[in-house]
Design an enzyme around this catalytic site. Structure first.
Site, PDB file in Angstrom:
ATOM      1  N   SER A  98       0.859  -1.193   0.000  1.00  0.00           N
ATOM      2  CA  SER A  98       0.000   0.000   0.000  1.00  0.00           C
ATOM      3  C   SER A  98       0.890   1.235   0.000  1.00  0.00           C
ATOM      4  O   SER A  98       2.114   1.143   0.091  1.00  0.00           O
ATOM      5  CB  SER A  98      -0.889  -0.006   1.240  1.00  0.00           C
ATOM      6  OG  SER A  98      -0.086   0.246   2.381  1.00  0.00           O
ATOM      7  N   ASP A 147      -0.724  -1.640  -4.449  1.00  0.00           N
ATOM      8  CA  ASP A 147      -2.112  -1.363  -4.077  1.00  0.00           C
ATOM      9  C   ASP A 147      -2.367   0.146  -4.153  1.00  0.00           C
ATOM     10  O   ASP A 147      -1.588   0.934  -3.625  1.00  0.00           O
ATOM     11  CB  ASP A 147      -2.327  -1.882  -2.640  1.00  0.00           C
ATOM     12  CG  ASP A 147      -3.784  -1.909  -2.239  1.00  0.00           C
ATOM     13  OD1 ASP A 147      -4.658  -1.989  -3.133  1.00  0.00           O
ATOM     14  OD2 ASP A 147      -4.055  -1.864  -1.021  1.00  0.00           O
ATOM     15  N   HIS A 179     -12.600   0.763   3.526  1.00  0.00           N
ATOM     16  CA  HIS A 179     -11.272   0.577   4.119  1.00  0.00           C
ATOM     17  C   HIS A 179     -11.332   0.866   5.615  1.00  0.00           C
ATOM     18  O   HIS A 179     -12.109   1.710   6.053  1.00  0.00           O
ATOM     19  CB  HIS A 179     -10.267   1.533   3.466  1.00  0.00           C
ATOM     20  CG  HIS A 179     -10.000   1.220   2.020  1.00  0.00           C
ATOM     21  ND1 HIS A 179     -10.216   2.135   1.027  1.00  0.00           N
ATOM     22  CD2 HIS A 179      -9.535   0.105   1.421  1.00  0.00           C
ATOM     23  CE1 HIS A 179      -9.885   1.582  -0.142  1.00  0.00           C
ATOM     24  NE2 HIS A 179      -9.475   0.358   0.068  1.00  0.00           N
ATOM     25  N   GLY A 180     -10.502   0.186   6.387  1.00  0.00           N
ATOM     26  CA  GLY A 180     -10.419   0.470   7.818  1.00  0.00           C
ATOM     27  C   GLY A 180     -11.306  -0.441   8.644  1.00  0.00           C
ATOM     28  O   GLY A 180     -11.698  -1.519   8.190  1.00  0.00           O
ATOM     29  N   ASN A 213      -9.078  -8.274  -0.850  1.00  0.00           N
ATOM     30  CA  ASN A 213      -8.010  -7.470  -0.251  1.00  0.00           C
ATOM     31  C   ASN A 213      -8.148  -7.377   1.262  1.00  0.00           C
ATOM     32  O   ASN A 213      -9.195  -6.964   1.773  1.00  0.00           O
ATOM     33  CB  ASN A 213      -8.062  -6.036  -0.796  1.00  0.00           C
ATOM     34  CG  ASN A 213      -7.447  -5.913  -2.171  1.00  0.00           C
ATOM     35  OD1 ASN A 213      -7.279  -6.899  -2.876  1.00  0.00           O
ATOM     36  ND2 ASN A 213      -7.118  -4.695  -2.552  1.00  0.00           N
ATOM     37  N   THR A 247      -6.351  -4.156   7.057  1.00  0.00           N
ATOM     38  CA  THR A 247      -6.559  -3.794   8.464  1.00  0.00           C
ATOM     39  C   THR A 247      -6.333  -4.982   9.421  1.00  0.00           C
ATOM     40  O   THR A 247      -5.674  -4.826  10.446  1.00  0.00           O
ATOM     41  CB  THR A 247      -7.984  -3.225   8.646  1.00  0.00           C
ATOM     42  OG1 THR A 247      -8.129  -2.137   7.728  1.00  0.00           O
ATOM     43  CG2 THR A 247      -8.210  -2.723  10.051  1.00  0.00           C
TER      44      THR A 247
HETATM   45 ZN   LIG Z   1      -8.206  -0.620  -1.279  1.00  0.00          ZN
END
Ligand SMILES: [Zn+2]
Length: 241
Positions: free
Chosen positions: A39, A71, A169-170, A219, A222
């Site tokens: 990332s 990513d 995300h997260g 994906n 986290t």
């Molecule tokens: Zn992503």
């Protein structure tokens, strides 16, 4: 193959050697191919050269197929650096642009990446949440439109497509609600593998259902960060007793 047999490959974000070793060990134990991906945070932390060297070594040593993927690539230069250092796949994220601009932005990367045998992932629609300090608020998150997806894939020649269908995300506050009908509708008009971002914290049954409808890459970021941090904390606690 993956579409016919309805399976997906896990893509895990890596920041250091220990995370890479853990992911490779798990993939070997499960006899599953695996995607290691870097990332923006991972690249900032370790640098493209270290991540590339670790990823390539892991690929050589592992007894399962290993891909090394960028990513959420931000720009042309970053994608070129990753290709230069041996990434086998890259994502170029032009989801912040309107459709036409995203097409032009993505197409330029596809042409060059394909000429050296590197595959490209792109994103259409906006996936909500926070990753590496980039936040897309709930009201700005936009689900992927199937017709736009069809046009986008046709015009860019991209190899796989990240779609916004309810994940973020997260860390989730409640249980994420996936728009299964939308996955199905996109799958009906798009023939390439579809990617689900923000899969940490999504119940396995939901992931399995999404896979049965056409998701081919899952994906996870986290969950990996959280378990790494937890293990470090426990180790330090034990040491300081
Ligand atoms: Zn992503």
């Amino acid at each position: 193959m993956h579409k016919k047999n309805r399976y997906a490959v896990g893509a895990f974000n890596v920041n250091n050697m220990e995370i890479i070793q853990a992911i490779i060990n798990a993939a070997e134990e499960l006899e599953s191919p695996v995607i290691l991906q870097a990332s923006q945070g991972g690249l900032k932390y370790a640098g493209v050269e270290y991540i590339a060297a670790l990823g390539k070594l892991a690929g050589r040593k592992a007894n399962v197929p290993v891909a090394l993927h960028l990513d959420h690539g931000t720009d042309f230069e970053q994608v070129m650096q990753c290709i230069r250092h041996g990434f086998t796949s890259v994502m170029i994220d032009g989801s912040r642009f309107p459709l036409e601009e995203n097409i032009a932005f993505t197409k330029r990367v596809v042409e060059i990446a394909h000429s050296v045998g590197v595959t490209v992932e792109a994103e259409l629609g906006k996936i909500g949440g926070t990753e590496d300090h980039i936040t897309v608020s709930e009201k700005d998150a936009t689900f992927t439109d199937p017709e736009e997806a069809r046009i986008f894939v046709e015009e860019t020649g991209v190899d796989y497509l990240a779609i916004a269908v309810g994940t973020a995300h997260g860390v989730y506050k409640g249980e994420p609600k996936l728009d299964y009908d939308r996955i199905k509708a996109i799958r009906e008009v798009v023939d390439i593998p579809l990617v689900l971002h923000g899969s940490s914290g999504v119940p396995s049954e939901s992931l399995q259902k999404a896979i049965s409808l056409g998701i081919c890459k899952i994906n996870i970021d986290t969950d990996i960060r959280a378990s790494f941090a937890q293990a470090v904390k426990e180790f330090v606690k034990k040491q300081s007793r």
